[in-house]
Design an enzyme around this catalytic site. Structure first.
Site, PDB file in Angstrom:
ATOM      1  N   ASP A 303     -33.606  26.067  48.486  1.00  0.00           N
ATOM      2  CA  ASP A 303     -32.878  24.823  48.657  1.00  0.00           C
ATOM      3  C   ASP A 303     -32.515  24.303  47.270  1.00  0.00           C
ATOM      4  O   ASP A 303     -33.007  24.787  46.260  1.00  0.00           O
ATOM      5  CB  ASP A 303     -33.627  23.815  49.534  1.00  0.00           C
ATOM      6  CG  ASP A 303     -34.704  23.065  48.807  1.00  0.00           C
ATOM      7  OD1 ASP A 303     -35.248  23.629  47.848  1.00  0.00           O
ATOM      8  OD2 ASP A 303     -35.007  21.933  49.203  1.00  0.00           O
ATOM      9  N   ALA A 374     -32.292  13.988  57.450  1.00  0.00           N
ATOM     10  CA  ALA A 374     -31.478  15.132  57.045  1.00  0.00           C
ATOM     11  C   ALA A 374     -30.412  15.419  58.096  1.00  0.00           C
ATOM     12  O   ALA A 374     -29.405  16.059  57.827  1.00  0.00           O
ATOM     13  CB  ALA A 374     -32.369  16.348  56.833  1.00  0.00           C
ATOM     14  N   MET A 378     -27.508   9.930  56.291  1.00  0.00           N
ATOM     15  CA  MET A 378     -27.174   8.540  55.943  1.00  0.00           C
ATOM     16  C   MET A 378     -28.452   7.705  56.030  1.00  0.00           C
ATOM     17  O   MET A 378     -29.423   8.098  56.660  1.00  0.00           O
ATOM     18  CB  MET A 378     -26.179   7.959  56.962  1.00  0.00           C
ATOM     19  CG  MET A 378     -24.781   8.526  56.886  1.00  0.00           C
ATOM     20  SD  MET A 378     -23.595   7.496  57.772  1.00  0.00           S
ATOM     21  CE  MET A 378     -24.219   7.539  59.437  1.00  0.00           C
ATOM     22  N   LYS A 391     -25.115   3.998  53.699  1.00  0.00           N
ATOM     23  CA  LYS A 391     -24.725   4.850  52.578  1.00  0.00           C
ATOM     24  C   LYS A 391     -25.141   6.262  52.945  1.00  0.00           C
ATOM     25  O   LYS A 391     -26.102   6.458  53.711  1.00  0.00           O
ATOM     26  CB  LYS A 391     -25.416   4.407  51.278  1.00  0.00           C
ATOM     27  CG  LYS A 391     -26.912   4.644  51.230  1.00  0.00           C
ATOM     28  CD  LYS A 391     -27.447   4.560  49.817  1.00  0.00           C
ATOM     29  CE  LYS A 391     -28.904   4.988  49.734  1.00  0.00           C
ATOM     30  NZ  LYS A 391     -29.849   4.174  50.496  1.00  0.00           N
TER      31      LYS A 391
HETATM   32  N1  LIG Z   1     -31.775   8.185  50.729  1.00  0.00           N
HETATM   33  C1  LIG Z   1     -30.593   8.624  51.135  1.00  0.00           C
HETATM   34  N2  LIG Z   1     -29.761   7.804  51.773  1.00  0.00           N
HETATM   35  C2  LIG Z   1     -28.578   8.246  52.208  1.00  0.00           C
HETATM   36  N3  LIG Z   1     -28.119   9.480  52.045  1.00  0.00           N
HETATM   37  C3  LIG Z   1     -28.891  10.360  51.398  1.00  0.00           C
HETATM   38  C4  LIG Z   1     -30.168   9.987  50.917  1.00  0.00           C
HETATM   39  N4  LIG Z   1     -30.717  11.076  50.332  1.00  0.00           N
HETATM   40  C5  LIG Z   1     -29.821  12.064  50.446  1.00  0.00           C
HETATM   41  N5  LIG Z   1     -28.708  11.658  51.093  1.00  0.00           N
HETATM   42  C6  LIG Z   1     -27.526  12.455  51.438  1.00  0.00           C
HETATM   43  O1  LIG Z   1     -27.890  13.412  52.415  1.00  0.00           O
HETATM   44  C7  LIG Z   1     -27.610  14.724  51.953  1.00  0.00           C
HETATM   45  C8  LIG Z   1     -28.648  15.678  52.472  1.00  0.00           C
HETATM   46  O2  LIG Z   1     -29.891  15.374  51.870  1.00  0.00           O
HETATM   47  P1  LIG Z   1     -31.106  16.390  51.958  1.00  0.00           P
HETATM   48  O3  LIG Z   1     -32.229  15.837  51.173  1.00  0.00           O
HETATM   49  O4  LIG Z   1     -31.323  16.820  53.339  1.00  0.00           O
HETATM   50  O5  LIG Z   1     -30.496  17.656  51.313  1.00  0.00           O
HETATM   51  P2  LIG Z   1     -30.358  17.948  49.788  1.00  0.00           P
HETATM   52  O6  LIG Z   1     -31.563  17.385  49.136  1.00  0.00           O
HETATM   53  O7  LIG Z   1     -29.047  17.549  49.309  1.00  0.00           O
HETATM   54  O8  LIG Z   1     -30.370  19.453  49.771  1.00  0.00           O
HETATM   55  P3  LIG Z   1     -31.588  20.405  49.665  1.00  0.00           P
HETATM   56  O9  LIG Z   1     -31.735  20.925  51.056  1.00  0.00           O
HETATM   57  O10 LIG Z   1     -31.079  21.370  48.708  1.00  0.00           O
HETATM   58  O11 LIG Z   1     -32.794  19.683  49.174  1.00  0.00           O
HETATM   59  C9  LIG Z   1     -27.574  14.596  50.457  1.00  0.00           C
HETATM   60  O12 LIG Z   1     -26.791  15.587  49.876  1.00  0.00           O
HETATM   61  C10 LIG Z   1     -26.978  13.223  50.260  1.00  0.00           C
HETATM   62  O13 LIG Z   1     -25.589  13.271  50.376  1.00  0.00           O
HETATM   63 MG   LIG Z   2     -34.158  18.300  49.886  1.00  0.00          MG
END
Ligand SMILES: Nc1ncnc2c1ncn2[C@@H]1O[C@H](COP(=O)(O)OP(=O)(O)OP(=O)(O)O)[C@@H](O)[C@H]1O
Ligand SMILES: [Mg+2]
Ligand SMILES: [K+]
Length: 676
Positions: A303, A374, A378, A391
């Site tokens: 990831d 995830a 949002m 957001k």
């Molecule tokens: N606290 C938050 N509030 C709102 N949106 C968020 C937040 N954290 C992350 N996101 C959004 O959600 C998406 C997915 O986040 P997630 O943590 O699942 O994956 P990632 O960290 O981007 O990828 P990875 O799987 O590589 O860790 C992010 O790319 C970002 O756009």
């Molecule tokens: Mg992550």
């Protein structure tokens, strides 16, 4: 654990291994290793013939039989010593872990107040407060606050790490120490099931199970032993029929030389040493099977956030779209983040402070918080006056706003892309059906990633980065890190689907991860390596944990796995080739004992039949301790194709295995012949 690394020649470990070699003579323990068990039974038979020769009519051969008995006894002891030595380092480590395990006073939250209890009284779900200087009384998850924690008791790494509520850095381990600030922790394990408990039983090999590969090889070795047993047992009546009287100790010596004692004696040491090499590398493997699977990996899935990048994504800029101001964007960004405990959420409020912007905090007082998932990608707040602030990932917020009959500002995409091309994560901010702009979350690729991925390519392993982030950010980071391929906008189920697809195509898949959303995929992968810094869910789903939280270490784990498989193959080849060569020494000698005219068979020109048999038997015994260093260290490994490796090893260990006994037995015979 690196700091407590023990050398293989530590005298305490050797002393303990010598003692254990005798304890392991217990037939109930020996029976687990059929090849060596047969040797032990043979040893006992020869012992009886030596101590009560009158009963067996072997008075004239007491000296020879005693010698055979001693050599056989040492054969068994050498095999036991190999296993005991391999276990030694783990046992020593388990001892020092046990010493570090002590009762800790915990400040448990009961009702409204705090009550002091002993850590062993804590149960799953209890909540404790841990302040500066105190030990964390059990494994758990930080539910409030932020603290730096000294984890050297388990990782050997003295630099403290930050632990904080929410997000992927919330798990704490019992027995580690808070060095600054205060946290509230929800205990996640019952007594006896903690991480340190699991670690102790892992390193001391208490629950070691044979891997499928080991079981298959064991079956083969047992079958070979059975075949030779039948051959040798039927040899006596046949010989008698043609008028040759064969001596029982000689037949036992023949049997022991023919059955695969070399690999039989070293097999479990090879497996244990492989696991131990992984441990020395500060990776905890839950099973030998996981280490072996690592040796056969074709595809690796990583990831992005926290694995390829450092993962401390921080809001670093507010980029309003046309019609909005920085102040306005900041306000709604802050309102959406007021109760967002993730590092990303908190960093938005930090950015407000550094930019000296203010926001109407009273608006969120009775608001309901929508946590980040995830799935939705949002987070936000539903204000008491009915307004919905969000957001999140740009495409997710766009969809959300369109579903409420809003419109997407013309410059939103280009603003988002300007962040993404830099490898940053753009978060769009909206209130009801209006989008105000982008928060720029900055993250950095860890150094040295390109070289590591190049090495994996040379091993024939494909790397795929799998991220929840947008395709443009993903592409930038993928290029910077040098992975072969990437998948963007993936939800947890997409990661599993990707792994299943690779597995269906015949690949063995490794995956590293740290988040709760990675847990299902870590469980699905053949090798799941969780970061120690990650969440408890991730660590429970994985079959390996990296105590240093360095995902690129999977490369060394793969190398160790390959080395383990190769070492086992090489020593099996060597052992069987060896036994074939011994045949030529011992069969002619045996018949010469009965029919001196058969001297023509003595192609190795050995001194006498007795000295030939004893030399073969001595060679058979001493080859085990001579090969212990190789079994423990593993055969040399360089990244190259599997077929090249195979032919190289067949040449060295197959040919070497045939030639070594001829030379060794001849030399031994020169000495033994003078001596008897
Ligand atoms: N606290 C938050 N509030 C709102 N949106 C968020 C937040 N954290 C992350 N996101 C959004 O959600 C998406 C997915 O986040 P997630 O943590 O699942 O994956 P990632 O960290 O981007 O990828 P990875 O799987 O590589 O860790 C992010 O790319 C970002 O756009
Ligand atoms: Mg992550
Ligand atoms: K043998």
């Amino acid at each position: 654990m690196t700091t407590k690394r023990k050398s293989m020649l530590d005298s305490a470990i050797i002393g303990r291994a010598v003692k254990d070699s005798f304890i392991k003579l217990n037939p109930l323990m020996m029976m687990k290793n059929p090849v060596m068990f047969v040797v032990e039974v043979g040893t006992l038979v020869v012992l009886l013939m030596t101590v009560i020769p009158g009963y067996f009519g072997t008075e004239d051969r007491v000296g020879f039989n005693l010698t055979v008995f001693l050599i056989l006894l040492f054969t068994v002891l050498f095999a036991n010593f190999a296993e005991a030595l391999a276990e030694g380092r783990g046992k020593a480590q388990a001892d020092s872990l046990k010493k570090s395990k002590q009762d800790i006073t915990a400040n448990k939250i009961v009702g409204g107040g705090v009550k002091q209890v002993v850590s062993t009284e804590l149960r799953k779900g209890d909540i404790v407060v841990v302040s500066q200087g105190e030990m964390i009384p059990g494994d758990g998850e930080v539910i409030e606050g932020l603290a730096s924690v000294d984890e050297s008791a388990i990782t050997g790494e003295s630099a403290p790490v930050i632990k904080e509520a929410g997000g992927d850095f919330s798990s704490v381990t019992g027995g580690t120490r808070v060095v600054s600030d205060q946290i509230k922790v929800r205990i996640m394990s019952d007594p006896g099931e903690s991480f340190i408990d699991r670690m102790i039983s892992l390193v001391e090999g208490a629950k070691r199970q044979k891997t499928p590969n080991e079981l298959a090889l064991n079956t083969l070795l047992t079958s070979l032993t059975l075949i030779f047993l039948i051959v040798v047992v039927t040899l006596a009546p046949i010989a008698k029929y043609v008028g040759v009287e064969l001596d029982v100790p000689v037949l036992i010596a023949l049997l022991v030389c023919l059955i695969p004692t070399t690999i039989g004696g070293l097999l479990s040491a090879i497996g244990i040493a492989g696991m131990d090499r992984v441990t020395q590398f500060n990776v905890l493997a839950m099973s030998g099977k996981a280490v072996e699977a690592a040796g056969d990996i074709n595809t690796m899935i990583l990831d992005k956030t926290g694995t390829i990048t450092y993962g401390n994504r921080m809001a670093s800029e507010f980029l309003p779209v046309k019609g909005a101001t920085v102040q306005e964007l900041g306000e709604w960004a802050a309102l959406s983040s007021a109760k967002d405990e993730t590092p990303e959420g908190r960093s938005v409020l930090e950015l407000m402070k550094t930019k000296q912007l203010s926001y109407p905090a009273e608006l969120v007082e009775n608001a309901s918080f929508i946590p980040f998932t995830a799935e939705t990608r949002m987070s936000g707040t539903d204000l008491p006056d009915g307004r919905k602030v969000r957001k999140g990932a740009v495409d997710a917020v766009k969809k959300w706003v369109l579903s409420q009959n809003g419109s997407v500002p013309a410059d939103l995409d280009s603003t988002g892309e300007s962040v993404a091309v830099l490898g940053g994560t753009p978060l769009a901010v909206s209130v009801d059906n209006r989008i105000l702009g982008i928060i720029y979350l900055k993250d950095t690729v860890k150094p040295g990633m390109q070289e590591r991925f190049a090495e994996l390519r040379r091993m024939g392993i494909k790397t795929i980065m799998c991220t929840g982030d947008n395709p443009l950010t993903a592409a930038t980071i993928a290029r910077e890190a040098g992975v072969d391929d990437f998948v963007a906008e993936s939800r947890p189920e997409d990661k599993i689907a990707l792994i299943k697809r690779e597995q269906a195509a015949g690949s063995l898949v490794a995956m590293t991860g740290d988040g709760t959303n990675d847990a299902p995929a870590l469980a699905q992968a053949d090798v799941g390596l969780a970061m120690n810094s990650g969440t408890i869910a991730a660590k429970e789903a994985a079959n390996m944990i990296d105590l240093d939280s360095d995902p690129s270490k999977i490369i060394e784990v793969v190398a160790i796995g390959k080395q383990l498989l190769m070492t086992r193959g090489a020593l099996t080849t060597f052992s069987i080739a060896n036994d074939i060569a011994k045949y030529f020494a011992i069969i002619p000698a045996m018949f010469m004992l009965a029919i001196p005219q058969m001297d023509a068979l003595n192609i190795m020109k050995l001194g006498s039949p007795s000295s030939a048999i004893l030399s073969a038997l001595i060679f058979n015994a001493v080859i085990i301790p001579l090969l212990i260093p190789l079994a423990m260290r593993g055969v040399a490994y360089k990244p190259m194709s599997a077929s090249k490796l195979l032919s190289k090893n067949l040449l060295i260990y197959g040919l070497g295995g045939v030639l070594a006994p001829f030379v060794g037995i001849k030399l031994l015979d020169l000495i033994v012949h003078i001596w008897i």
